[in-house]
Write an enzyme that holds these catalytic residues in place. Structure first.
Site, PDB file in Angstrom:
ATOM      1  CG  HIS A   1      81.609 -39.959  11.005  1.00 54.93           C
ATOM      2  ND1 HIS A   1      80.591 -39.510  11.767  1.00 54.93           N
ATOM      3  CD2 HIS A   1      81.199 -41.123  10.532  1.00 54.93           C
ATOM      4  CE1 HIS A   1      79.908 -40.403  11.947  1.00 54.93           C
ATOM      5  NE2 HIS A   1      79.914 -41.234  11.177  1.00 54.93           N
TER       6      HIS A   1
ATOM      7  CE1 TYR B   1      82.303 -33.975  15.585  1.00 57.22           C
ATOM      8  CE2 TYR B   1      80.012 -33.465  16.610  1.00 57.22           C
ATOM      9  CZ  TYR B   1      81.410 -34.267  16.291  1.00 57.22           C
ATOM     10  OH  TYR B   1      80.855 -35.596  16.317  1.00 57.22           O
TER      11      TYR B   1
END
Length: 182
Positions: free
Chosen positions: A62, A132
């Protein structure tokens, strides 16, 4: 805290100092002053994501279209992941190359990746959990994907989990349909 740049400029591995006693363990997972001294840049936080994965779950590759780009600071809080960073910056001397770091709940390493870099994680055991820290809120209009098994990238994905068992890769439908690097 030790911070070293990976083979991909703009990506760093962060290894915290672990302090343990009869109560357990403590570490500083992120410290702005140390981060800025090592990387030469600040990290501005706009979103925090947490993902829990079964063994064999492969998320990515991604990336966020650059500009605006999205920097990420990734930490495994439980279990183990192989974290892979791919240079997707046209004109970069390492364009198309990748590097990886084992993130786990033993060494407590983190990975920072700058804007313009692709990212994937492979869970190496059930219940692995990653957090994250993101420099940009999720913006679907800039969200992009790339095939993690593209032979041109040649990423060496492990076939065994942390316990030595054989991994069966599990990907989302979106990741399975992701375009190749070319």
């Amino acid at each position: 805290m030790q911070i070293r740049e990976l083979a991909i400029p703009g990506a760093w591995e962060v290894t915290p100092r672990l302090l343990g006693d009869d109560r357990g363990m403590f570490c500083e997972s992120f410290k702005a002053s140390e981060f800025e001294k090592a990387t030469g840049r600040p990290f501005e936080l706009h979103q925090v994501n947490t993902s829990v994965s079964a063994a064999g779950v492969l998320r990515g590759i991604h990336y966020t279209e650059d500009p605006p780009g999205q920097a990420k600071y990734v930490t495994c809080v439980r279990g183990a992941f192989l974290d892979v960073v791919v240079d997707l910056r046209p004109g970069s001397p390492t364009y198309g190359r990748w590097d990886s770091v084992l993130l786990d709940d033993v060494h407590r390493r983190s990975v920072f990746l700058s804007e313009g870099l692709g990212h994937a994680i492979l869970s190496l055991e059930d219940g692995s959990t990653v957090t994250y820290l993101c420099s940009l809120e999720y913006s679907p209009e800039f969200d992009r994907d790339m095939d993690a098994f593209d032979p041109r990238l040649g990423i060496e994905w492990p076939t065994e989990g942390r316990d030595g068992s054989r991994l069966t890769y599990i990907r989302s439908a979106k990741d399975e349909l992701a375009p190749p690097f070319s």
